[in-house]
Design a protein around this motif. Sequence first.
Motif, PDB file in Angstrom:
ATOM      1  N   UNK A   1       0.910  -1.159   0.112  1.00  0.00           N
ATOM      2  CA  UNK A   1       0.013   0.058  -0.093  1.00  0.00           C
ATOM      3  C   UNK A   1       0.785   1.395  -0.098  1.00  0.00           C
ATOM      4  N   UNK A   2       1.885   1.127   0.812  1.00  0.00           N
ATOM      5  CA  UNK A   2       2.972   2.254   0.726  1.00  0.00           C
ATOM      6  C   UNK A   2       3.746   2.551  -0.671  1.00  0.00           C
ATOM      7  N   UNK A   3       3.827   1.395  -1.084  1.00  0.00           N
ATOM      8  CA  UNK A   3       4.586   1.520  -2.464  1.00  0.00           C
ATOM      9  C   UNK A   3       3.601   2.244  -3.575  1.00  0.00           C
ATOM     10  N   UNK A   4       2.250   1.807  -3.506  1.00  0.00           N
ATOM     11  CA  UNK A   4       1.194   2.321  -4.291  1.00  0.00           C
ATOM     12  C   UNK A   4       0.981   3.718  -3.875  1.00  0.00           C
TER      13      UNK A   4
ATOM     14  N   UNK B   1       5.651   0.883  13.429  1.00  0.00           N
ATOM     15  CA  UNK B   1       4.529   0.467  12.493  1.00  0.00           C
ATOM     16  C   UNK B   1       4.235   1.072  11.418  1.00  0.00           C
ATOM     17  N   UNK B   2       3.541   0.310  10.250  1.00  0.00           N
ATOM     18  CA  UNK B   2       3.646   0.781   8.996  1.00  0.00           C
ATOM     19  C   UNK B   2       2.814   2.237   9.161  1.00  0.00           C
ATOM     20  N   UNK B   3       3.013   2.926   8.173  1.00  0.00           N
ATOM     21  CA  UNK B   3       2.357   4.225   8.217  1.00  0.00           C
ATOM     22  C   UNK B   3       0.966   4.178   7.713  1.00  0.00           C
ATOM     23  N   UNK B   4      -0.077   4.951   8.576  1.00  0.00           N
ATOM     24  CA  UNK B   4      -1.276   4.875   8.084  1.00  0.00           C
ATOM     25  C   UNK B   4      -1.861   6.360   7.623  1.00  0.00           C
ATOM     26  N   UNK B   5      -1.822   6.615   6.156  1.00  0.00           N
ATOM     27  CA  UNK B   5      -2.166   7.910   5.865  1.00  0.00           C
ATOM     28  C   UNK B   5      -3.393   8.657   6.315  1.00  0.00           C
ATOM     29  N   UNK B   6      -4.467   7.921   6.235  1.00  0.00           N
ATOM     30  CA  UNK B   6      -5.615   8.227   6.868  1.00  0.00           C
ATOM     31  C   UNK B   6      -5.808   8.596   8.368  1.00  0.00           C
ATOM     32  N   UNK B   7      -5.150   7.687   9.268  1.00  0.00           N
ATOM     33  CA  UNK B   7      -4.932   8.198  10.468  1.00  0.00           C
ATOM     34  C   UNK B   7      -4.141   9.559  10.784  1.00  0.00           C
ATOM     35  N   UNK B   8      -3.036   9.503   9.858  1.00  0.00           N
ATOM     36  CA  UNK B   8      -2.274  10.624   9.825  1.00  0.00           C
ATOM     37  C   UNK B   8      -2.878  12.111   9.541  1.00  0.00           C
ATOM     38  N   UNK B   9      -3.629  11.892   8.459  1.00  0.00           N
ATOM     39  CA  UNK B   9      -4.543  12.990   7.989  1.00  0.00           C
ATOM     40  C   UNK B   9      -5.356  13.410   9.072  1.00  0.00           C
ATOM     41  N   UNK B  10      -6.264  12.515   9.493  1.00  0.00           N
ATOM     42  CA  UNK B  10      -7.059  12.668  10.684  1.00  0.00           C
ATOM     43  C   UNK B  10      -6.517  13.532  11.868  1.00  0.00           C
ATOM     44  N   UNK B  11      -5.347  13.136  12.164  1.00  0.00           N
ATOM     45  CA  UNK B  11      -4.326  13.884  13.273  1.00  0.00           C
ATOM     46  C   UNK B  11      -4.006  15.083  13.013  1.00  0.00           C
ATOM     47  N   UNK B  12      -3.638  15.205  11.877  1.00  0.00           N
ATOM     48  CA  UNK B  12      -3.284  16.581  11.386  1.00  0.00           C
ATOM     49  C   UNK B  12      -4.613  17.738  11.630  1.00  0.00           C
ATOM     50  N   UNK B  13      -5.744  17.104  10.994  1.00  0.00           N
ATOM     51  CA  UNK B  13      -6.874  17.962  11.298  1.00  0.00           C
ATOM     52  C   UNK B  13      -7.154  18.122  12.891  1.00  0.00           C
ATOM     53  N   UNK B  14      -7.026  17.217  13.645  1.00  0.00           N
ATOM     54  CA  UNK B  14      -7.167  17.425  14.885  1.00  0.00           C
ATOM     55  C   UNK B  14      -6.103  18.494  15.685  1.00  0.00           C
ATOM     56  N   UNK B  15      -4.924  18.298  15.252  1.00  0.00           N
ATOM     57  CA  UNK B  15      -3.948  19.193  15.805  1.00  0.00           C
ATOM     58  C   UNK B  15      -4.274  20.640  15.283  1.00  0.00           C
ATOM     59  N   UNK B  16      -4.841  20.846  14.042  1.00  0.00           N
ATOM     60  CA  UNK B  16      -5.027  22.117  13.756  1.00  0.00           C
ATOM     61  C   UNK B  16      -6.215  22.597  14.269  1.00  0.00           C
ATOM     62  N   UNK B  17      -7.225  21.850  14.730  1.00  0.00           N
ATOM     63  CA  UNK B  17      -8.245  22.448  15.614  1.00  0.00           C
ATOM     64  C   UNK B  17      -7.724  22.732  16.912  1.00  0.00           C
TER      65      UNK B  17
END
Lengths: 535, 249
Positions: free
Chosen positions: A111-114, A313-329
């Motif tokens: 998935x990461x390679x993709x 752990x393998x990177x999870x882009x969706x979880x990271x994006x959600x966290x970025x929004x949380x941090x922005x708020x």
Amino acid sequence: MIEQLKNKKGMISLVLHAHLPFVRHPEHERFLEEAWLFEALSETYLPLLRMFSRLEEDGIPARVTISLSPTLTHMLQDDLLQQRYVDHLAMLLELAEKELDFTASNPEEHKMAQMYHELYSLTLREYEDVYERNILKKFKYFQEHGYLEIITTCATHSFLPHYQNLPEMIRAQILTGVESHDRVFSSQPKGIWLPECGYFPGVEEYLKPFGIEYFMSSAHGLLYSEDRPVNGLYSPVSCPNGVHAFARDRASSRAVWSATDGYPGDPVYRDFYRDLGFDRPLDYIGPYINCGVNRVNTGLKYFAITDKSDNKLIYNPAAAAAKAKEHAALFLDNRIKQCETLGQYMDRTPIIPCPYDAELFGHWWFEGPLFLEALIRKVHEKSDEIALVTPSDYLKVYPQNQVTKPAFSSWGDKGYGQVWLDGANDWIYRHTHKLIERMQELVERFPDEKGLKERTLNQAAREVLLSQASDWPFIMKAGTTVPYARKRIKTHIHNFNYIYDSLSRNTIKTEWLTKLEKKDNIFPFLDYRVFRKDY
Amino acid sequence: MTEERLYSFSYEQLLEISDRGNIQVTPGVDKSTLIGLLLDAFEEDRNEREELNNLAIQMEARKFSISQDEELDLGQDDDLELPLRYNETSATLLLRDPSWVFCFWDLEDKKADEIRNTPGFQGLVLRVVELNSKQYGKDNILDYFDIPIKFSDFRRYVNLPSEDTWYCVEIRALVEEKDYLIIRSNIIETTREYVTASHDNRNSHSDELIRLSGFTAEFGETHGVSGYQEIPQRIIPIHDLLDEEQLND
């Protein structure tokens, strides 16, 4: 608009400083340090433009300040580097394709390679088809459409306090920076990023004649002003000549900068340090690293920060994006609370200046552009409480500010000039100071040359400016790629001295000069008379 | 520097690397031990730099971190030797921080010989002169002190006794009981490391706003950034800086 801003709880000013030193080596087929630019393009500058495009599509307004350094804008327009960036992307795409096979039996890594395959395909497509290799046009577009205020910095990002006894050099750095900006963006910059926030009392006298209205200062530079700043860091001060200093807010800086207790250290974000270049067998990764043997970062990173251990752990882009929004708020809520607190003590709307290195967003903090985008969207949602403004917007609302003189300072370690002047790098100043003195001597000896001699003198001026980049002493101190930094400084000094001696003997070698002009081709407009005492 | 990378070098190259990095190696040490020593030294060096550099610097450094092999460049810059000096008589003073200056100087060979051969010559001194303005004048001298130097010296860091004042340095020759000026540097203005007490009376809340800016309200007390081991962005603990509810970030 002015009344509306006065009625807010506060204003936030995001100031991004985008800078890389001039690194261009046509004499080599491939040059490792040119990757600084390529990585910043893929990971920061293009994602930022993508962010502004999405905001524009959704009709979300933004006011962000960005300083694009003259060395960076020159490299972004350079044909050779543009071609090399395309080649670099092609190489990464090849690696990403190879990874699709390599990871076929490992769904998570696959998935990461993709992800990287899609990302680099998009990047290449945008770079070639949308921006036609020149992303500056798009930055200019966003300035014209009110999203950005583009400011400048000194010609080669010189740490000015260490040259304060050489007024012609300070002026040459600023003048060339402003002229470069004008040529790229067809506008005069309203603000300037003093390299490394390096301020010394009196530097504003060099800024005013170019129409510069403001600069960014470190927090203590403003707080240790000649008179106590009555509003702390939350309104600018005016130097006696009317140029304003905005200071960096500490709490908002720390939230974003710190790898340990700032947002970028969150376990779900992508780990900057764990790169495929160090994870794959040498015979496999060889074609994509330096000379096939020196392991370097490729940009393909599959793991999340997780914790301090090596078991990531393998990177999870969706979880990271959600966290970025949380941090922005969270960031915005804290700034609103901060403004509410400050507002109790101020007779005007407070401004929280948030200056950052642009390359923090995306290059090091992969999710940084997502954070910025979420922040801008959140500010829009809460626009009755808070506004995103540029420093010049603020000065339209509050043109009169406390008059005082800020103090010598920088944003470097310990707050002054230590980073650029210590045992690791202090040897350079004897030479760079001498170069300026000799350059002035050349201008006096050859006040009005034409033809080959003028070309030679212009190249001498280029070498002087290039030798003064703060990046080289910085690298020597920080300990990354030190031999390259040392070599760069020595080369520019050597080139200048060679020209100086040639002019003294009247033996200019045209072929040598032409080669050097083609190599160090920055500031083609440069007039050596910029070093004249009464220029 | 990776272990794999180090093993790809010859024993002589590894010795060269250790020599360049001032890493002490016992003569005759085997290759594996030597590599272990180098890796330890690199790690220690990297940790030290991480600890010493503040956040802004760490962030800037990451722009340049494309490789972990930067310590090694055997094709260095040895072919580009710069002159050690320019054989001229000059002195330059640079302000590094509120307490330290860096000065570099040079004495033209002919001049140095003249001084050396002056009857009664006793030595050279670097005189650090404090002034009350940016103009040099005998009446403007507040104080001075001398540091003995040799003809072979060309640079020095000097600790300054006073803040928020002006300094220059002079190279002087001591001849018998007198001293003679050889060269005087530029004059620099030093800075202050405290929030000044003087302020505009328009805002009676300035103490509170200074506190909220992250600085102590004890004005007049030296409480600057350069003396702190911590990062300059965070001079006092964050708990003192913000209200409780602001600590969530």
